[in-house]
Write a protein that holds these residues in place. Structure first.
Motif, PDB file in Angstrom:
ATOM      1  N   ILE A   1      11.784   2.400  -2.610  1.00 33.57           N
ATOM      2  CA  ILE A   1      11.631   1.838  -1.341  1.00 33.57           C
ATOM      3  C   ILE A   1      10.404   2.085  -0.600  1.00 33.57           C
ATOM      4  O   ILE A   1      10.010   3.144  -0.370  1.00 33.57           O
ATOM      5  CB  ILE A   1      12.627   2.017  -0.508  1.00 33.57           C
ATOM      6  CG1 ILE A   1      14.249   1.909  -1.091  1.00 33.57           C
ATOM      7  CG2 ILE A   1      12.757   1.112   0.868  1.00 33.57           C
ATOM      8  CD1 ILE A   1      15.365   1.822  -0.339  1.00 33.57           C
ATOM      9  N   PHE A   2       9.512   1.030  -0.517  1.00 36.42           N
ATOM     10  CA  PHE A   2       7.982   1.147   0.171  1.00 36.42           C
ATOM     11  C   PHE A   2       8.180   0.683   1.474  1.00 36.42           C
ATOM     12  O   PHE A   2       8.339  -0.785   1.333  1.00 36.42           O
ATOM     13  CB  PHE A   2       6.919   0.750  -0.526  1.00 36.42           C
ATOM     14  CG  PHE A   2       5.555   1.080  -0.118  1.00 36.42           C
ATOM     15  CD1 PHE A   2       5.096   2.099   0.551  1.00 36.42           C
ATOM     16  CD2 PHE A   2       4.663   0.089  -0.417  1.00 36.42           C
ATOM     17  CE1 PHE A   2       4.242   2.285   1.220  1.00 36.42           C
ATOM     18  CE2 PHE A   2       3.374   0.297   0.218  1.00 36.42           C
ATOM     19  CZ  PHE A   2       2.956   1.387   0.712  1.00 36.42           C
ATOM     20  N   TYR A   3       8.267   1.230   2.566  1.00 38.52           N
ATOM     21  CA  TYR A   3       8.612   0.763   3.892  1.00 38.52           C
ATOM     22  C   TYR A   3       7.413  -0.387   4.296  1.00 38.52           C
ATOM     23  O   TYR A   3       6.324   0.082   4.180  1.00 38.52           O
ATOM     24  CB  TYR A   3       9.014   1.746   4.776  1.00 38.52           C
ATOM     25  CG  TYR A   3      10.248   2.525   4.383  1.00 38.52           C
ATOM     26  CD1 TYR A   3      11.579   1.668   4.741  1.00 38.52           C
ATOM     27  CD2 TYR A   3      10.167   3.654   3.552  1.00 38.52           C
ATOM     28  CE1 TYR A   3      12.571   2.419   4.122  1.00 38.52           C
ATOM     29  CE2 TYR A   3      11.387   4.128   3.053  1.00 38.52           C
ATOM     30  CZ  TYR A   3      12.581   3.791   3.631  1.00 38.52           C
ATOM     31  OH  TYR A   3      13.869   4.188   3.038  1.00 38.52           O
ATOM     32  N   GLY A   4       7.917  -1.183   4.950  1.00 42.29           N
ATOM     33  CA  GLY A   4       6.772  -2.252   5.706  1.00 42.29           C
ATOM     34  C   GLY A   4       5.643  -1.464   6.353  1.00 42.29           C
ATOM     35  O   GLY A   4       5.941  -0.665   7.047  1.00 42.29           O
ATOM     36  N   ARG A   5       4.309  -2.004   6.257  1.00 39.72           N
ATOM     37  CA  ARG A   5       3.370  -1.718   6.902  1.00 39.72           C
ATOM     38  C   ARG A   5       2.255  -2.541   6.906  1.00 39.72           C
ATOM     39  O   ARG A   5       2.064  -3.352   5.959  1.00 39.72           O
ATOM     40  CB  ARG A   5       2.853  -0.301   6.458  1.00 39.72           C
ATOM     41  CG  ARG A   5       2.465  -0.326   4.791  1.00 39.72           C
ATOM     42  CD  ARG A   5       1.848   0.746   4.462  1.00 39.72           C
ATOM     43  NE  ARG A   5       0.631   0.876   4.849  1.00 39.72           N
ATOM     44  CZ  ARG A   5      -0.124   2.123   4.826  1.00 39.72           C
ATOM     45  NH1 ARG A   5       0.297   3.462   4.187  1.00 39.72           N
ATOM     46  NH2 ARG A   5      -1.428   2.256   5.347  1.00 39.72           N
ATOM     47  N   PRO A   6       1.270  -2.659   7.773  1.00 37.57           N
ATOM     48  CA  PRO A   6      -0.147  -3.260   7.723  1.00 37.57           C
ATOM     49  C   PRO A   6      -0.825  -3.086   6.243  1.00 37.57           C
ATOM     50  O   PRO A   6      -0.704  -2.093   5.496  1.00 37.57           O
ATOM     51  CB  PRO A   6      -0.935  -2.910   8.902  1.00 37.57           C
ATOM     52  CG  PRO A   6      -0.117  -2.095   9.808  1.00 37.57           C
ATOM     53  CD  PRO A   6       1.072  -1.364   8.843  1.00 37.57           C
ATOM     54  N   PHE A   7      -1.422  -4.217   5.751  1.00 41.32           N
ATOM     55  CA  PHE A   7      -2.303  -4.081   4.529  1.00 41.32           C
ATOM     56  C   PHE A   7      -3.344  -3.090   4.789  1.00 41.32           C
ATOM     57  O   PHE A   7      -3.748  -2.620   3.743  1.00 41.32           O
ATOM     58  CB  PHE A   7      -2.792  -5.550   4.200  1.00 41.32           C
ATOM     59  CG  PHE A   7      -1.658  -6.208   3.195  1.00 41.32           C
ATOM     60  CD1 PHE A   7      -1.858  -6.401   1.881  1.00 41.32           C
ATOM     61  CD2 PHE A   7      -0.454  -6.750   4.096  1.00 41.32           C
ATOM     62  CE1 PHE A   7      -0.631  -6.977   1.263  1.00 41.32           C
ATOM     63  CE2 PHE A   7       0.291  -7.665   3.218  1.00 41.32           C
ATOM     64  CZ  PHE A   7       0.245  -7.644   1.778  1.00 41.32           C
ATOM     65  N   SER A   8      -3.913  -3.002   5.952  1.00 38.87           N
ATOM     66  CA  SER A   8      -5.239  -2.312   6.288  1.00 38.87           C
ATOM     67  C   SER A   8      -4.469  -1.116   6.746  1.00 38.87           C
ATOM     68  O   SER A   8      -3.780  -0.933   7.809  1.00 38.87           O
ATOM     69  CB  SER A   8      -6.257  -2.970   7.162  1.00 38.87           C
ATOM     70  OG  SER A   8      -7.326  -2.041   7.300  1.00 38.87           O
ATOM     71  N   PRO A   9      -4.967   0.282   6.291  1.00 43.06           N
ATOM     72  CA  PRO A   9      -6.188   0.331   5.239  1.00 43.06           C
ATOM     73  C   PRO A   9      -5.617   0.234   3.892  1.00 43.06           C
ATOM     74  O   PRO A   9      -4.539   0.421   3.551  1.00 43.06           O
ATOM     75  CB  PRO A   9      -6.422   2.108   5.680  1.00 43.06           C
ATOM     76  CG  PRO A   9      -5.148   2.389   6.099  1.00 43.06           C
ATOM     77  CD  PRO A   9      -4.522   1.511   6.896  1.00 43.06           C
ATOM     78  N   PHE A  10      -6.541  -0.169   3.312  1.00 42.69           N
ATOM     79  CA  PHE A  10      -6.163  -0.709   1.683  1.00 42.69           C
ATOM     80  C   PHE A  10      -5.942   0.649   0.801  1.00 42.69           C
ATOM     81  O   PHE A  10      -6.448   1.588   1.022  1.00 42.69           O
ATOM     82  CB  PHE A  10      -7.427  -1.542   1.210  1.00 42.69           C
ATOM     83  CG  PHE A  10      -7.473  -1.620  -0.118  1.00 42.69           C
ATOM     84  CD1 PHE A  10      -8.480  -0.864  -0.947  1.00 42.69           C
ATOM     85  CD2 PHE A  10      -6.670  -2.542  -0.923  1.00 42.69           C
ATOM     86  CE1 PHE A  10      -8.505  -0.944  -2.226  1.00 42.69           C
ATOM     87  CE2 PHE A  10      -6.572  -2.561  -2.244  1.00 42.69           C
ATOM     88  CZ  PHE A  10      -7.559  -1.953  -2.747  1.00 42.69           C
ATOM     89  N   PHE A  11      -5.069   0.403   0.103  1.00 45.93           N
ATOM     90  CA  PHE A  11      -5.043   1.438  -0.852  1.00 45.93           C
ATOM     91  C   PHE A  11      -4.287   0.929  -2.219  1.00 45.93           C
ATOM     92  O   PHE A  11      -3.757  -0.135  -2.178  1.00 45.93           O
ATOM     93  CB  PHE A  11      -3.908   2.609  -0.406  1.00 45.93           C
ATOM     94  CG  PHE A  11      -2.365   1.862  -0.097  1.00 45.93           C
ATOM     95  CD1 PHE A  11      -1.316   1.846  -0.929  1.00 45.93           C
ATOM     96  CD2 PHE A  11      -2.357   1.322   1.378  1.00 45.93           C
ATOM     97  CE1 PHE A  11      -0.341   1.133  -0.650  1.00 45.93           C
ATOM     98  CE2 PHE A  11      -0.994   0.873   1.692  1.00 45.93           C
ATOM     99  CZ  PHE A  11      -0.099   0.531   0.552  1.00 45.93           C
ATOM    100  N   THR A  12      -4.622   1.602  -3.249  1.00 48.47           N
ATOM    101  CA  THR A  12      -3.957   1.275  -4.682  1.00 48.47           C
ATOM    102  C   THR A  12      -4.108   2.703  -5.284  1.00 48.47           C
ATOM    103  O   THR A  12      -4.981   3.294  -5.510  1.00 48.47           O
ATOM    104  CB  THR A  12      -5.027   0.292  -5.399  1.00 48.47           C
ATOM    105  OG1 THR A  12      -5.136  -0.851  -5.023  1.00 48.47           O
ATOM    106  CG2 THR A  12      -4.524   0.138  -7.053  1.00 48.47           C
ATOM    107  N   GLN A  13      -2.780   2.827  -5.780  1.00 47.57           N
ATOM    108  CA  GLN A  13      -2.397   4.112  -6.370  1.00 47.57           C
ATOM    109  C   GLN A  13      -1.092   4.306  -6.971  1.00 47.57           C
ATOM    110  O   GLN A  13      -0.618   3.359  -7.073  1.00 47.57           O
ATOM    111  CB  GLN A  13      -2.423   5.413  -5.263  1.00 47.57           C
ATOM    112  CG  GLN A  13      -1.694   5.032  -4.105  1.00 47.57           C
ATOM    113  CD  GLN A  13      -2.123   5.873  -2.926  1.00 47.57           C
ATOM    114  OE1 GLN A  13      -2.817   5.481  -1.893  1.00 47.57           O
ATOM    115  NE2 GLN A  13      -1.886   7.153  -3.107  1.00 47.57           N
ATOM    116  N   GLY A  14      -0.944   5.318  -7.823  1.00 48.53           N
ATOM    117  CA  GLY A  14       0.371   5.638  -8.267  1.00 48.53           C
ATOM    118  C   GLY A  14       1.431   5.898  -7.343  1.00 48.53           C
ATOM    119  O   GLY A  14       1.387   6.247  -6.109  1.00 48.53           O
ATOM    120  N   VAL A  15       2.600   5.315  -7.903  1.00 54.44           N
ATOM    121  CA  VAL A  15       4.133   5.203  -6.897  1.00 54.44           C
ATOM    122  C   VAL A  15       4.278   6.510  -6.714  1.00 54.44           C
ATOM    123  O   VAL A  15       4.618   6.570  -5.339  1.00 54.44           O
ATOM    124  CB  VAL A  15       5.048   4.775  -7.846  1.00 54.44           C
ATOM    125  CG1 VAL A  15       5.504   5.653  -8.953  1.00 54.44           C
ATOM    126  CG2 VAL A  15       6.169   4.383  -6.950  1.00 54.44           C
TER     127      VAL A  15
END
Length: 548
Positions: free
Chosen positions: A242-256
């Motif tokens: 469960i990844f709780y809602g948040r703004p898209f910025s700051p941008f991130f891409t990474q492992g779960v």
């Protein structure tokens, strides 16, 4: 006594079917659907997962289709996601009507043969929709899709799985793209990432099929939908993140496991449970906050592959006190905060599908659990069933009890046909704006009218409490006030996936079905539109009054 009552009901239904049943057939072979989406020339049989949501903020829910085996550019099996924008249907000035939409273009329109007609004007003053190409060869982008408002801006965002199960095998990925009013045509993942409108979450181990099921709901009551990621094939028996809602910025891409907090990881009780195969959300505890139900259809704690569902109560965000769930890892082998709904019947696979809605119109949401492996032991396996557990206001409170036997369900909908697997997919919708939420359920491998594996689906209309389905067991083919849909041709497996939303903007829910077969006419999705005047075979008001 229950069996005797059941057969009395069947006889009564047969005698009075024409005057009382209100049973309407939608035969897709006769093109009885209200809308179809075709992709014949490029990707026949490759479109499967379907979701709905208003991703461009125009007030119409859009149809989101995953084609994980499609060729994107020159990359075989990279996968494509198509989104057909919703339309304003009706008669008169300002309204439009079309019965189908073809995703295919001609060779003269684009030099790239994998481009879709959603990149062209659709004759209604805008582009037809969105095309999103997978960026990893053999990644199977579009293996699962979902729509929800992750950043809380009022426009649905899009979650897409690429579980990447071909050689070279890698961990699955889940992409989340921001919905916006100016989105349309070919959308590049790399461009969206560069503009901080997309992020990617990668799985834990190679071949884990991370994100094979996706879902959105606001379980922490903060106005943002939370992303629920299911990995039912995990070696541990299934994991839900469960990844709780948040703004898209700051941008991130990474492992779960490196995600920015807050993040909750739920781990299965045992190996092979397939935790996270299905999700549903709705207020079952009466506090006005969505609760989350998670299916584990192969959970074997009481019988082999009997199945189980876990209900977690939603709550206003208070993570230090474990509300709605604690941050970090929740191990279902030791957790004491969930209400369990369990089966003791071998191979029933309860929890393969889930739905929450007010089926009996009493103002309280009810829980429906699909068990496609159910059988009555007079037939071969996999007839299938759906259990309806009505809510009395106390039933699903953790303070009242920790576990519920699925056989306590007041109503069981069953198939009488072997290998139909009724209850493979479930959803509630507001199909006719009358009393009670309406229930749609499917049997993808069913064989209607001799069309082998064409698939079946049913929309059972809700009704007021005094006339709700209360009997212990009903044959699905003898329930009154039902719309019955039949797959177009053998091998369609219609109903493998389904989604509900308001595609035509009339305030009433519609339903779209997809299959997993290669339809010879290229039809990939079939839609049935709800209506406030839906009487089914023109049933008069006086008969409706008996059920409302």
């Amino acid at each position: 006594m229950k069996i005797q009552t059941f057969f009395i009901y069947l006889i009564f239904s047969c005698l009075f079917a024409q005057t009382l049943s209100g049973y309407e057939v939608k035969d897709f072979y006769r093109q009885d659907e209200d809308y179809s989406i075709t992709d014949n020339l490029r990707n026949p049989g490759m479109i499967g997962p379907v979701a709905m949501g208003d991703v461009n903020g125009d007030g119409y829910d859009d149809v989101i289709l995953g084609a994980p085996r499609a060729t994107a550019g020159s990359n075989a099996d990279a996968g494509i996601v198509y989104i057909r924008f919703g339309l304003k249907f009706g008669s008169g000035s300002g309204y439009i009507h079309e019965s189908s939409y073809d995703l295919t273009t001609t060779g003269s329109q684009f030099s790239d043969p994998t481009m879709s007609s959603v990149n062209l004007p659709d004759g209604h003053g805008r582009l037809g929709g969105i095309q999103i190409n997978g960026d990893v060869p053999a990644g199977r982008f579009g293996s699962a899709v979902a729509g929800g408002d992750f950043d809380g801006d009022g426009i649905k965002d899009i979650a897409i799985c690429a579980f990447q199960n071909l050689i070279p095998v890698g961990p699955g990925r889940v992409y989340v793209l921001k919905g916006r009013t100016d989105i349309g045509g070919l959308v590049s993942i790399s461009d969206e990432m560069a503009n901080m409108r997309c992020f990617c979450i990668t799985g834990r181990v190679n071949g884990d099929r991370f994100g094979e099921s996706l879902f959105f709901t606001d379980i922490d009551h903060d106005g943002r939908d939370d992303l629920i990621i299911g990995t039912p094939g995990s070696e541990s028996g299934g994991v839900v993140d469960i990844f709780y809602g948040r703004p898209f910025s700051p941008f991130f891409t990474q492992g779960v496991d490196s995600l920015p907090q807050p993040h909750t990881k739920i781990v299965a009780e045992g190996d092979g449970d397939a935790l996270g195969s299905a999700f549903a959300a709705g207020d079952l505890t009466g506090d006005g906050i969505a609760d989350l139900c998670i299916g584990a259809p192969f959970q074997s704690g009481y019988a082999r592959n009997a199945g189980k569902a876990y209900l977690f109560a939603g709550a206003s965000r208070d993570f230090p006190n474990g509300k709605p769930l604690p941050l970090g890892t929740v191990d279902l082998a030791v957790v004491t905060t969930a209400v369990e709904i369990l089966s003791r019947t071998e191979n029933e696979q309860a929890g393969s599908a889930l739905a929450i809605g007010d089926f009996n119109g009493d103002g309280l949401n009810d829980l429906v659990i699909g068990a496609p492996g159910w059988r009555d032991y007079s037939q071969a396996a996999n007839q299938g069933a759906a259990y309806i557990l009505y809510n009395d206001g106390m039933r699903f409170l953790r303070t009242s009890r920790q576990s519920i036997e699925i056989t306590e369900a007041e109503t069981r909908l069953i198939s009488s046909m072997s290998e139909e697997r009724l209850g493979s997919q479930l959803a509630f919708l507001n199909f006719n704006q009358r009393a009670g939420d309406d229930l749609v359920l499917s049997a993808p491998p069913a064989t209607p009218e001799g069309r082998f594996l064409a698939g079946k689906a049913w929309i059972i209309l809700g009704r007021r409490p005094s006339n709700a389905l209360k009997q212990y067991m009903y044959n699905i083919d003898w329930i009154d006030l039902t719309i019955y849909a039949m797959g177009e041709e053998g091998g369609d497996y219609m109903g493998t996936s389904l989604a509900v939303g308001d595609f035509n903007g009339d305030g009433i829910s519609d339903v779209f079905f997809t299959g997993s077969g290669a339809n010879s006419a290229g039809r990939s999705a079939w839609g049935i539109f709800g209506s406030s005047s839906y009487y089914i075979n023109h049933i008069p008001d006086e008969l409706w009054n008996r059920f409302e």
